[in-house]
Scaffold this motif. Structure first.
Motif, PDB file in Angstrom:
ATOM      1  N   LYS A 271      90.544   7.690 -75.134  1.00 48.13           N
ATOM      2  CA  LYS A 271      90.879   6.959 -73.932  1.00 48.13           C
ATOM      3  C   LYS A 271      90.779   7.920 -72.744  1.00 48.13           C
ATOM      4  N   ILE A 273      88.174   9.583 -70.054  1.00 40.67           N
ATOM      5  CA  ILE A 273      87.018   9.261 -69.339  1.00 40.67           C
ATOM      6  C   ILE A 273      86.048  10.853 -69.271  1.00 40.67           C
ATOM      7  N   TRP A 313      75.603   2.076 -70.929  1.00 41.35           N
ATOM      8  CA  TRP A 313      75.500   1.035 -71.934  1.00 41.35           C
ATOM      9  C   TRP A 313      75.570  -0.536 -71.346  1.00 41.35           C
TER      10      TRP A 313
ATOM     11  N   GLY B  49      96.417   2.951 -79.928  1.00 44.18           N
ATOM     12  CA  GLY B  49      95.945   2.425 -78.583  1.00 44.18           C
ATOM     13  C   GLY B  49      97.030   1.615 -77.670  1.00 44.18           C
ATOM     14  N   VAL B 106      85.250  -5.081 -81.032  1.00 42.43           N
ATOM     15  CA  VAL B 106      85.833  -3.737 -80.804  1.00 42.43           C
ATOM     16  C   VAL B 106      87.346  -3.978 -81.759  1.00 42.43           C
ATOM     17  N   ARG B 264      90.377   0.119 -61.743  1.00 48.36           N
ATOM     18  CA  ARG B 264      89.608   1.256 -61.406  1.00 48.36           C
ATOM     19  C   ARG B 264      90.330   2.591 -60.862  1.00 48.36           C
ATOM     20  N   TRP B 267      91.499   4.690 -63.446  1.00 49.54           N
ATOM     21  CA  TRP B 267      90.380   5.424 -64.198  1.00 49.54           C
ATOM     22  C   TRP B 267      90.023   6.355 -63.478  1.00 49.54           C
ATOM     23  N   MET B 272      91.679   8.555 -66.955  1.00 45.40           N
ATOM     24  CA  MET B 272      92.238   7.891 -68.347  1.00 45.40           C
ATOM     25  C   MET B 272      91.751   6.468 -68.251  1.00 45.40           C
ATOM     26  N   ILE B 273      91.537   5.753 -69.460  1.00 47.35           N
ATOM     27  CA  ILE B 273      91.262   4.721 -69.527  1.00 47.35           C
ATOM     28  C   ILE B 273      92.502   3.741 -69.951  1.00 47.35           C
ATOM     29  N   GLY B 304      95.316   1.122 -73.891  1.00 44.02           N
ATOM     30  CA  GLY B 304      93.930   1.640 -73.439  1.00 44.02           C
ATOM     31  C   GLY B 304      92.764   0.726 -74.570  1.00 44.02           C
ATOM     32  N   ASN B 305      92.955  -0.358 -75.052  1.00 43.56           N
ATOM     33  CA  ASN B 305      92.043  -0.852 -75.861  1.00 43.56           C
ATOM     34  C   ASN B 305      91.123  -1.707 -74.757  1.00 43.56           C
ATOM     35  N   ASP B 307      87.077  -3.335 -74.100  1.00 48.46           N
ATOM     36  CA  ASP B 307      85.880  -3.524 -74.527  1.00 48.46           C
ATOM     37  C   ASP B 307      84.827  -3.203 -73.486  1.00 48.46           C
ATOM     38  N   PHE B 308      84.263  -2.074 -73.626  1.00 47.68           N
ATOM     39  CA  PHE B 308      83.346  -1.315 -72.814  1.00 47.68           C
ATOM     40  C   PHE B 308      81.952  -1.954 -72.150  1.00 47.68           C
ATOM     41  N   ASP B 309      81.668  -3.266 -73.177  1.00 51.87           N
ATOM     42  CA  ASP B 309      80.745  -4.027 -72.862  1.00 51.87           C
ATOM     43  C   ASP B 309      80.897  -5.166 -71.668  1.00 51.87           C
ATOM     44  N   TRP B 313      84.167  -5.150 -63.550  1.00 54.29           N
ATOM     45  CA  TRP B 313      83.488  -4.978 -62.224  1.00 54.29           C
ATOM     46  C   TRP B 313      82.274  -4.995 -62.454  1.00 54.29           C
TER      47      TRP B 313
END
Lengths: 313, 313
Positions: A271, A273, A313, B49, B106, B264, B267, B272-273, B304-305, B307-309, B313
């Motif tokens: 978690k 960055i 990605w 998470g 995920v 954002r 982050w 931290m996510i 902090g879960n 989905d980075f896909d 934004w």
């Protein structure tokens, strides 16, 4: 003078009030995947978001009043720009930063937030160097090179020195290599403070100048590097290369695909960055580039400055 | 029984071997922006998470052998699914998880990695409930509701209890509200362990059932919630709502734009996510929804879960 036990220790003391003693973290998931005990030294949580703060503070705070009276200057599109601007602002001197005009908005804003005076130039090494030369002439500021400077190298060495204090059992330390400031500092720190630790550097295949230089024994410049690990596009320097030749045990290269996979694995598992350049050592584990199973491994997470509008990605 | 001082303390002891006592972090940049001392309780760094681990462990480990022999079951598209699968795997019992077929890859993978037995259903509340009813009938497993369960509420209360132990000076604690498990637990923890702390809940404008229920005094369901804060789309429960009515001081709502901006900001500032649902309290600071300047504020970062896909934004 090449940093030694005394000057690295002095650097650690000098920078202490202005940096974070960054934490170590581990991830059970990552340890399970690699069957090793992996410790991450979180320089992404460092002031200004990267280990570059260590070198910049050490360099700026090593200057005497006569030297720093006209300020400091550098060219950088990355973390050194922010780190130097911050170090100068703490010492209340001017920082002139030459940045390529295609630098990310995030990094430009960060330099501005620390009061850095930015001059933009064309995005070529030549334009950066000629623009910086003009500024040095005009302002009489002192140049602080991002890595080819012994005070910078001594500052970067403090990250590994701290790492060995936090977890003395580390038998392998892995760092990314770009210009070689972090790598040469790490190698010196291992030599002086943990001499049985193996130092391994990892570099993107598509920016493999350090790999070529190391194994050919003579300096090879970085030509048209094309990697998402934007902190690792630079060539080794005349001060960093000899230290690396003498004290680094191995350099390996990794693919872009592995770098992206490693970056995402760390984001998901910790978690935290981390920037693409910081994922490069973990990419080497994914590619099994050396033997690490069952060992205690230390990895310096070099930085966490990411442009969230341009994720790979 | 509604959790009280004793049962929350028991929950904290019961779950201790299976959870992280999560760290607090602060950000100078964020404190400067808001002119306040803001402490983040990092449940995004919690096992699986998210804070949901606390309630799931407490619920599963409160069952006796007779109760748990056929396993546990729930419907969840989110963090409770992972948390319950993990809790069940630790106790070596089965976890039947009903997930909507459009759940993110995920989250499905995470549930599988803990050995959860997944049944997919159409992505409607009705389909989730009928599918779960069938599974409960077939397996005789015991249902562990994601929030409308006093053991779950007592478990979630331990996050705020820890928070008050770590930084007793907090005078305002802010949490997001979805089904109200975290909020009711936090409100009870404040009542029993830090009675002069103000409890403020924040909800997306586009899923404002808790806001409406709280200020109208009668239950209003969540109808067609449309928010990126996917953990906060659910309605309050029959057990959580009365606790919230009695012990929460204020509920405010925030726009989607502010949620994304807040996510954002965290982050970038903390490296931290955090997930969108966790950014909702910080969005309330951006919108200046209540008075906080110069104060010590605690914010629970719920998870902090991500989905980075599919970043917002």
């Amino acid at each position: 003078m090449i940093p030694n036990k005394e000057t690295i220790t002095q650097a650690a003391e000098r920078i202490l009030p202005y940096i974070h003693r960054t934490p170590l973290i581990t991830s059970k998931r990552i340890n399970k995947i690699f069957n090793a005990d992996i410790y991450f030294k979180c320089e992404n949580l460092q002031k200004a978001g990267a280990f570059k703060t260590r070198g910049a503070i050490n360099a700026v705070f090593s200057l005497n009043e006569h030297e720093f009276k006209n300020g400091v200057a550098t060219h950088s599109s990355g973390n050194h720009a922010q780190a130097l601007a911050r170090a100068a602002s703490i010492r209340r001197i001017k920082a002139y930063i030459v940045m390529p005009e295609d630098s990310s908005k995030v990094k430009i804003e960060a330099v501005k937030s620390y009061g850095g005076i930015i001059t933009f130039c064309k995005p070529t090494l030549e334009a950066r160097e000629t623009t910086l030369a003009l500024i040095l002439e005009k302002t009489k500021a002192i140049e602080i090179h991002p890595y080819d400077n012994y005070k910078i190298i001594a500052g970067q060495a403090t990250a590994a020195k701290e790492f060995f204090e936090q977890i003395p059992e580390i038998k392998t330390i892995i760092v990314p290599v770009g210009g070689g400031g972090l790598l040469s500092g790490t190698a010196l720190a291992a030599h002086y403070f943990s001499s049985d630790t193996r130092v391994i550097a990892v570099e993107p295949e598509q920016a493999n100048d350090a790999f070529k230089s190391f194994y050919s024994g003579s300096f090879v410049p970085s030509l048209n590097p094309d990697t998402i690990a934007d902190g690792l596009r630079t060539s080794l320097g005349t001060k960093t290369f000899p230290i690396i030749q003498k004290h680094v045990h191995q350099i390996v290269t990794v693919s872009e695909k592995s770098i992206i996979e490693a970056m995402r694995l760390v984001w998901e598992s910790t978690k935290m960055i981390i920037e693409a350049s910081s994922a490069v050592p973990i990419a080497a584990l994914l590619e099994k580039k050396f033997n690490f199973e069952g060992q205690k491994i230390g990895i310096v997470i070099s930085g966490g400055n990411v442009d969230f509008d341009n994720l790979p990605w």
